[in-house]
Design an enzyme around this catalytic site. Sequence first.
Site, PDB file in Angstrom:
ATOM      1  N   GLU A  51       0.876  -1.174   0.000  1.00 40.06           N
ATOM      2  CA  GLU A  51       0.000   0.000   0.000  1.00 40.06           C
ATOM      3  C   GLU A  51       0.904   1.211   0.000  1.00 40.06           C
ATOM      4  O   GLU A  51       1.689   1.409   0.925  1.00 40.06           O
ATOM      5  CB  GLU A  51      -0.856   0.035   1.270  1.00 40.06           C
ATOM      6  CG  GLU A  51      -2.153  -0.718   1.168  1.00 40.06           C
ATOM      7  CD  GLU A  51      -2.971  -0.593   2.449  1.00 40.06           C
ATOM      8  OE1 GLU A  51      -3.911  -1.378   2.595  1.00 40.06           O
ATOM      9  OE2 GLU A  51      -2.670   0.267   3.298  1.00 40.06           O
ATOM     10  N   ASP A  62      -5.523   9.751   9.930  1.00 39.77           N
ATOM     11  CA  ASP A  62      -4.228   9.227  10.332  1.00 39.77           C
ATOM     12  C   ASP A  62      -3.728   9.792  11.646  1.00 39.77           C
ATOM     13  O   ASP A  62      -3.935  10.958  11.957  1.00 39.77           O
ATOM     14  CB  ASP A  62      -3.196   9.503   9.229  1.00 39.77           C
ATOM     15  CG  ASP A  62      -3.401   8.592   8.042  1.00 39.77           C
ATOM     16  OD1 ASP A  62      -3.355   7.363   8.253  1.00 39.77           O
ATOM     17  OD2 ASP A  62      -3.637   9.081   6.930  1.00 39.77           O
TER      18      ASP A  62
END
Lengths: 267, 405
Positions: A51, A62
Site C-alpha cells: 500500500e 491518520d
Amino acid sequence: MPATRIGARFTKNQAAGKKTLITFITCGDPDLETSLMLMRKLVDAGVDIIELGVPFSDPMADGPVIQKASERALAHHVSVGDVLALVRQFRQQDSDTPVVLMGYLNPIEHKGYEGFADEAVAAGVDGVLTVDMSLEESANYREVMNGAGLDTVFLVAPTSGADRSQKIATASSGFVYYVAVKGVTGGARADFVEVAEKVGTLQKQSTTPVAVGFGISNPQDAAQIAEFADAVVVGSAIIKQIEEQPGAAGIEAATELVRQIRQAMDE
Amino acid sequence: MNNPENIEADDLPDSRGHFGNYGGRFVSETLMLPLQELETAYLQCRNDESFRQQLQQDLRDYVGRPSSLYYAERLSEQVGGARIFLKREDLNHTGAHKINNTVGQALVALRMGKTRIIAETGAGQHGVATATVAARLGLECVVYMGVDDIKRQALNVYRMRLLGAEVVGVDSGSCTLKDAMNEAMRDWVANVDTTFYIIGTVAGPHPYPMMVRDFQTVIGEEAREQMQRQHGQLPDAVVACVGGGSNAIGMFHSFLGDDGVRIYGVEAGGDGIETGRHAAPLGAGEPGVLHGNRTYLMQDEDGQIIETHSISAGLDYPGVGPEHAWLKDSGRVDYVAVTDDQAMAAFHQLTLTEGIMPALESSHAMAYAVELAAGMKPDQAVLVCLSGRGDKDVHTVAALQGIEV
C-alpha cells in the site's frame, strides 16, 4: 473485471496455506529514492501487497506517525504524478507484487477520476483505497476505477452494522479492509476477540478477502490476526523505523521488522 | 448533474446532504454511523415541539434574542448613499452569532445522551461559545485550536479555560483552523460513543451544513421582519462575511426567495486576490473535497490544500460551506472579496461614527456594504450582518498601529 494482481496474489497464498502480508508506506517519505528502495526490500522480506500512501495535506484519518510522514513527503511536493512515476519505476523490476494507492479523495478528484485511473493503470497500479470516499458517494468512482481495471478497496469499521458491512464488502474488490479500532492509524491495540468476530461475519458475507489493519505493530499481534483474517496490514510501525533512523539504517530496521512479522505469520 | 436554476433552496440539501453537486458525506467509515445517528437525532429534534420551545427559550433568555436591528444613521450620512442597517449579532451572549448554533447543538447532544463535547476553533469565538454551553450544561469540553491561533488569540484561550474547557494546541499542517478541524475529527473517531462534535460552521459532512444553517437562520428571520417593521420594506441588498459561512447562510436564507433583494457574500481578500495571499475559495478556488464535503477549496495544482491568509482568524479557512458553493453556481448570491486594508478601514469607520467596534470578520462585510451603499440612492437600504464584536481583535488592531496594549 478480470482477476487483477491482487486477486491472483490472494489465490496463490490461499493455495499455499499462507496469509497475506500488506504493508503501508508513505510515498516520498522522506524522499522518493528511499520509497523505491524500501518497496523492493519489503518485497524481499516477504511482503505480498504494497500500500503506497499518496501524501495529502489534511490526513484526517491518520495518527501522528503517518501525518508526519505525509508532511515530510509534502515538504518536497510529492504529487500524484510523482507517486505514479515511482510505481512505474518499481514495475521495471517487479511485475508481480500488487500495489494499492492509499490516500484521500481530493488529489484524485483534482486530477479527475478518468485521467487518474488511466494513468494509474498505465503505471502499473492495481487498486485504490480512498479513505474518505464513502460507499454512498462512490458509485461513479467505482464505475470509473473498476472500468479502468483498478480494484476498489473500502474500509469496514467497528461501527459499521451487519447490513452495511455486507454492502461495503460487495462494493470492494481485491480485498476489503477491516479497521480494527475506533480511532486513527497507529493508535491503540484492538480487542482481538471482537475483531475476530467481525472478520468472521465479513468472511461469511462475501468472498472478498478480508484484511485487518490499524494498531498492528509487532510480530505477535500480526500472527494472532493472521489466525483468522486473510491478510494483515502494518503501516505506522514501519514508518516509525524510517522516522527514527534516517537513511540505510532506517530501511534496514523497517525491513527487519517486516521479516519478523512475516516469520511470525507463517509459523 | 443538477441544474441549480431548477432547484428551490428550501428543498436542500437532498436526503444525502447534497446541495446540487456539493456537500455530501466524505469521511472515513468509522464516522458514518455516528453521522447517521446524529442526522436521525437532529431530524427528530427539528420536528419535536418541546425541543423547539426549549431552543426558543434558551435563545431568548440565555443568548438575548432577538438581537436588535440598528439603523446606522451617522455612518449612512457619511457614506452619502443608501441607508445602512446593522443586524446586531455582536450583542448576543459571548459576542457573536456562534452561540446560536452551539446552544442548539448542545441541546441535541443532551438528547443523544452524550457527556463530552469537542469543537474546533480558529479565532476562538466558536470555542468560547462551545465552552460556554458546555459549562452551562455541565458537560466535559475539549477545544482543538492551531498553535498559531493560540498565540494570536490568547484572550479567547484564557476565556475558554476559565469556562472549564481544555484547550488542546494542534501543531500539525499549517497549525490553524483546518488542522484543528482535522484533529477534532481524529478525536471524534476515537471517542464516538461518548462524544458529540459541535462543528462551528456550515461545513463538514452531512448533516452539519444543514443543521448549523437551521440554527443560524434565526438571524435572517428576525432581520427580515425587523426591516419591514423599522424600514417599511425589505432591504435592497443584504451583505454578510463568509469564512465557513455560517452567519451568512443564517442571514441569507430568509431572503433567497425575494427576487428584489440582492445578496452579497464577502470573502477575505487578504493582501489582494492577485497576490495569492487570501482566503477566498469561492472567488479564486476550485471544487474539491475536504472535511467531509465537496465544495470550493483553496488548493494547489496537485490537489493539496494551501495555506490561506487573512487578518481575520475567523475567515482564515481554505474551504466554505457547500450551500454557498451551490448559491454561487446558481447565481443567486454574488461573492466578492475585501482586502485586509479595506476591512481595517471599515473597522475604524464604524467604531468612530457609530461607537460600534465590529469583529474583523464583520468588518469585511462592513467594508463592502459601505462601498455598495455609496452607489445607491437614499431611499434604498442595505442590511449588514454584524456577526460579532471586535473586542477580541483589539490586540491585532493595536499591533498594526505599532501599539502594544
